[in-house]
Scaffold this motif. Structure first.
Motif, PDB file in Angstrom:
ATOM      1  N   UNK A 357      -1.710 -31.610 -23.070  1.00 13.98           N
ATOM      2  CA  UNK A 357      -0.641 -30.631 -22.810  1.00 13.98           C
ATOM      3  C   UNK A 357      -0.266 -29.889 -24.093  1.00 13.98           C
ATOM      4  N   UNK A 359       2.505 -28.449 -25.554  1.00 16.30           N
ATOM      5  CA  UNK A 359       3.560 -28.718 -26.548  1.00 16.30           C
ATOM      6  C   UNK A 359       3.168 -29.826 -27.523  1.00 16.30           C
ATOM      7  N   UNK A 393      11.458 -28.592 -28.594  1.00 21.04           N
ATOM      8  CA  UNK A 393      10.609 -27.968 -27.570  1.00 21.04           C
ATOM      9  C   UNK A 393       9.509 -28.931 -27.096  1.00 21.04           C
ATOM     10  N   UNK A 394       9.237 -29.946 -27.902  1.00 17.72           N
ATOM     11  CA  UNK A 394       8.221 -30.933 -27.501  1.00 17.72           C
ATOM     12  C   UNK A 394       8.862 -32.024 -26.643  1.00 17.72           C
ATOM     13  N   UNK A 396      10.438 -34.255 -24.136  1.00 18.59           N
ATOM     14  CA  UNK A 396      10.711 -34.165 -22.701  1.00 18.59           C
ATOM     15  C   UNK A 396       9.839 -33.187 -21.950  1.00 18.59           C
ATOM     16  N   UNK A 397       9.021 -32.433 -22.656  1.00 20.66           N
ATOM     17  CA  UNK A 397       8.223 -31.407 -21.969  1.00 20.66           C
ATOM     18  C   UNK A 397       6.750 -31.764 -21.870  1.00 20.66           C
ATOM     19  N   UNK A 398       6.411 -32.997 -22.181  1.00 22.56           N
ATOM     20  CA  UNK A 398       4.996 -33.354 -22.205  1.00 22.56           C
ATOM     21  C   UNK A 398       4.645 -34.291 -21.042  1.00 22.56           C
ATOM     22  N   UNK A 399       3.346 -34.495 -20.850  1.00 21.11           N
ATOM     23  CA  UNK A 399       2.894 -35.335 -19.737  1.00 21.11           C
ATOM     24  C   UNK A 399       3.321 -36.780 -19.944  1.00 21.11           C
ATOM     25  N   UNK A 404       7.412 -37.314 -27.031  1.00 20.62           N
ATOM     26  CA  UNK A 404       8.722 -37.809 -27.481  1.00 20.62           C
ATOM     27  C   UNK A 404       8.565 -38.645 -28.752  1.00 20.62           C
TER      28      UNK A 404
END
Lengths: 450, 389
Positions: A357, A359, A393-394, A396-399, A404
């Protein structure tokens, strides 16, 4: 002296051998468990309040109860022995010195879950441990504790040891399953969760080594008795791998009733900081959890002692924002540079990101480059804010949680040690002069814009 | 009597619709249409197991379902999250979603070169659209982008990894459509790359479809590279009787030249019917095809510029204002200059399809287009701009 449950037999000579382990009460828990109904064992684990020891801390009994039980479909137990978190080495100790305790835990857990096949996925760097485990498995099979019709119950169990190729991401449970299936170790998108669709598309439970080993004392002393140890929801004992600037690095079993201060300074555990230096900060749960400065580590906001428990270290995210994690207790004394440590961690996560992913793939590399510039006196004040923005921006937004894990150390370092970042920016010449024997790092990535 | 299917009610950006169980949030949004449809870079509805990687389609689920109205704690990938009955979703109405999407655009552009002026995908690039609609005007990254050598993977396809955003679409296409796993992802993290096994070629008869699914200009058609800009070509729907595929294609014409053949795409930019290599790369004459008519494109598309199908003449008003007198013609520049008499194919460059495979000395020839061996040409580059990275 804290209560020992997992490492109780650790000092016995040749405990690695089946005969010695058996003579010292080994496999009695399995004998006891196999006389119980599988549902009763799960109930016992639930009563114990055992939380997953791999890092997330999810209640184990609850996780087991989620396992789907469709007819005609096998169920699997997979042991996550891919202990790749920097600073965490407790599972290595268990597998290396108490392999039969571990195997006994696997046998009980498999029986409880109705899994006839169990896989131990072990990190490739632990090159010598699979041999120890395979020998223990062979001994247990010869003694009738594994294989066909174990203890006359009609239950069959085979345990296989699978070596990973050495990728941090394969410690994430779905990436581990992909790797186990012979594919590239990329995390799967959840849902479906492994409890519904795991290994080979079948219901699967993935548990950490320490978690499965803890099932043995739970059966031995009973879930309720186990739950009496510890504080609140932090029940039982926990293995902590302590390292960094401490006098006595090693693996310790604590009963989660002691304070951080006691753990750090008492002779029974870490033995304090070498050369009488002051404590600067600590990463209490493995490299991915947020760093905590000394003033927040030892006392809570109310001025009470901070305890070595899941709740106290997390503090509701209010003060420390950190967590118990996998129990990798990394101590930094007053001479350590937080910026350099953060750069080292950022480099690790950039290298270990699977790249699925965007981010995580792009953001981790970007953070590392900026940190490298700051560390070597080429940073700007705005870079600190940029770092903060990138990590946000990274997160919580990843697979998978690797994003995190990469973001939190950077966020916590800026939050608690912003002045150090600013010092590097404001004193570029002094930053450049510093060389900790890492000359090969001294060539920052090229900056195309001045 | 067939049992009536229960439909799930889902609300996206305050618009409610009903969809079948198992539908994803993205597909529910597509059913509604308009601006609330999340953008996608890796998801492809015609392929299985795609989506979830690029994170451009992240949305906020503010209510999980009627039974459990708790919000989901994190943003979720709408392409891989199934709707529940009573689910409430926020897309463009949630600032956190827009902020996250802006972040994703920035991340994707860290390593993707901004060489749109020379990129073959310009005008039909999903990343270009995404950055215009959801990005910012500048990047905060000051570091050099990663670069790769261009590789001709087979006789028809060129891989330029420099532009790749690792969406995995081509890998899924090779696995599922082309019927053989000919390439995949090597390495990991920001050093991951799409590659064949030790620079082999992609030779499946359906492999050309990887060009169509690529959202950026990483995989390009070697028979078309730098022949023209898409907005200078005219797309026409056409078909032929093909033994390998449906033969239903889109021709990209310049004059009477078929510069490029692609599969037809739907309104989401996804291929309607996969086409074979023969249709895509071998049939470059108008006479090979039965022309159906001009392709209906979104009028906002840059490809649509200048392609009028229903030209409306302006009302003649001069006679009216001149009391019925016709205006006096001072000079007919068209007659004088003869500008309409020029055959575009006779102009020296940009090159046409004829020059690529034919005589390099023909009109319209661009010397950098003449292939010599694999991956290289006479000029050492196959770009019309030698400065292309």
């Amino acid at each position: 002296m804290g209560r020992k449950l997992l490492l109780e037999k650790a000092g016995i000579e040749n405990i690695r051998q089946y005969d010695v382990y058996r003579q010292n009460g080994g496999y009695s828990a399995q004998e006891k468990a196999y006389k119980m109904a599988p549902a009763d064992i799960i109930e016992e684990v639930k009563k114990s309040g055992l939380r997953g020891r791999g890092g997330a801390g999810f209640p184990t009994g609850l996780k087991w109860s989620f396992l789907a039980k469709p007819e005609g479909v096998p169920r699997y137990l997979v042991c996550n022995a891919d202990e790749s978190e920097p600073g965490t080495f407790k599972d290595r100790y268990l597998m290396e010195f108490l392999p039969h305790l571990f195997i006994e835990g696997l046998a009980i857990s498999s029986y409880a879950l109705g899994a006839n096949t169990c896989y131990i996925y072990i990190r490739g760097e632990y090159a010598w441990i699979p041999d120890i485990l395979e020998q223990a498995i062979a001994e247990a099979r010869n003694a009738g504790f594994l294989g066909k019709n174990i203890l006359g119950t009609g239950f069959d169990l085979e345990i296989y040891v699978q070596r990973g190729a050495g990728a941090y991401i394969c410690g994430e449970e779905t990436a581990l399953l992909e790797s186990l299936e012979g594919k590239r170790g990329n995390p799967r998108i959840k849902p479906p969760f492994p409890a519904v669709k795991g290994l080979w598309g079948c219901p699967t439970v993935v548990n950490n080594v320490e978690t499965l080993a803890a099932v043995v004392p739970i059966i031995n002393i009973g879930g309720e008795e186990y739950a009496k140890i510890g504080i609140g929801k932090s029940t039982g004992t926990k293995l902590i791998s302590a390292c960094g600037n401490i006098n006595k690095p090693g693996v310790y079993e604590i009963d989660m009733t002691i304070s951080v201060e006691e753990f750090l300074y008492s002779d029974e555990y870490c033995g304090g900081i070498p050369n009488g230096k002051r404590l600067k900060a600590c990463i209490p749960g493995g490299s991915s959890v947020p760093i905590v400065p000394a003033n927040l580590l030892l006392k809570t906001a109310k001025g009470e002692k901070r305890m070595m428990t899941y709740e106290s270290l997390a503090d509701g995210g209010f003060q420390t924002g950190t967590m118990m994690g996998s129990g990798g207790f990394i101590v930094l004394d007053e001479d350590q540079c937080v910026v350099r440590h953060t750069l080292t961690l950022a480099r690790f996560y950039r290298h270990e990101s699977c790249g699925q992913c965007s981010p995580c793939r792009e953001g981790t590399g970007w953070m590392e480059k900026i940190l490298q510039n700051i560390e070597y006196g080429k940073g700007k004040m705005s870079d600190i804010d940029l770092l903060w923005d990138i990590q946000s921006k990274i997160e919580g937004n990843t697979i998978c949680p690797l994003g995190d894990a990469a973001a939190w150390p950077v966020a916590a370092a800026i939050r608690h040690f912003r002045d150090e970042f600013e010092w590097h920016v404001l004193n570029p010449e002094e930053s450049q002069k510093r060389n900790f024997g890492l000359a090969h790092y001294a060539d920052p990535l090229e900056v195309s814009v001045a | 009597m067939a049992e009536e299917k229960k439909l799930f009610k889902v609300t996206i950006d305050n618009i409610t619709t009903e969809v079948e169980p198992g539908t994803t949030i993205l597909m529910a949004a597509r059913k509604i249409g308009g601006d609330i449809v999340p953008p996608t870079m890796c998801y492809y509805s015609k392929l299985q197991n795609t989506g979830g990687y690029c994170r451009t389609c992240l949305v906020k689920v503010t209510a999980g379902s009627t039974a459990d109205p708790r919000p989901m704690p994190k943003l979720v990938a709408s392409c891989r999250t199934a709707v529940m009955d009573g689910m409430v979703v926020e897309n463009i109405t949630n600032p956190a979603v827009l902020e996250a999407r802006k972040g994703v655009v920035e991340f994707l552009l860290i390593n993707h070169p901004l060489d749109c002026p020379v990129c073959d995908q310009a005008g039909e690039c999903d990343l270009q659209d995404l950055s215009y609609e959801h990005g910012t005007e500048g990047t905060r990254s000051e570091f050099r982008r990663r670069t790769f050598e261009r590789i001709d993977i087979g006789p028809y396809i060129q891989l330029h990894m420099t532009r790749c955003i690792l969406c995995y679409r081509c890998v899924h296409t090779a696995n599922q459509v082309a019927g053989s796993r000919e390439h995949g992802v090597l390495d990991r993290g920001d050093h991951a790359q799409i590659a064949t096994y030790i620079q082999q070629s992609l030779e499946s008869p359906m492999i050309g479809n990887v060009i169509d699914v690529c959202p950026v200009g990483a995989l390009t058609d070697r028979t078309f590279r730098f022949k023209n800009r898409v907005w200078f070509t005219k797309p026409m729907d056409a078909h032929r009787d093909c033994p390998h595929c449906k033969g239903s294609v889109r021709l990209w014409l310049r004059g009477d030249d078929v510069l490029r053949v692609t599969a037809r795409k739907d309104q989401w930019g996804e291929v309607e019917d996969w086409i074979c290599n023969e249709c895509r790369f071998e049939k470059k004459k108008v006479s090979d095809w039965v022309i159906e008519g001009p392709t209906q494109l979104n009028r906002h598309s840059v490809i649509n510029a200048g392609h009028y199908t229903n030209a409306a003449k302006p009302t003649e008003f001069l006679k009216e204002v001149m009391n019925g007198h016709a205006p006096r013609l001072l000079l007919d520049i068209h007659t004088v200059s003869g500008v309409n008499m020029v055959d575009l194919n006779d102009l020296p460059g940009p090159a046409t399809g004829a020059t690529f495979n034919g005589n390099p000395n023909a009109f319209g020839h661009n010397p950098t287009d003449v292939k010599e061996g694999v991956g290289r040409n006479m000029a050492g580059t196959d770009s019309t701009n030698p400065n292309t990275p």
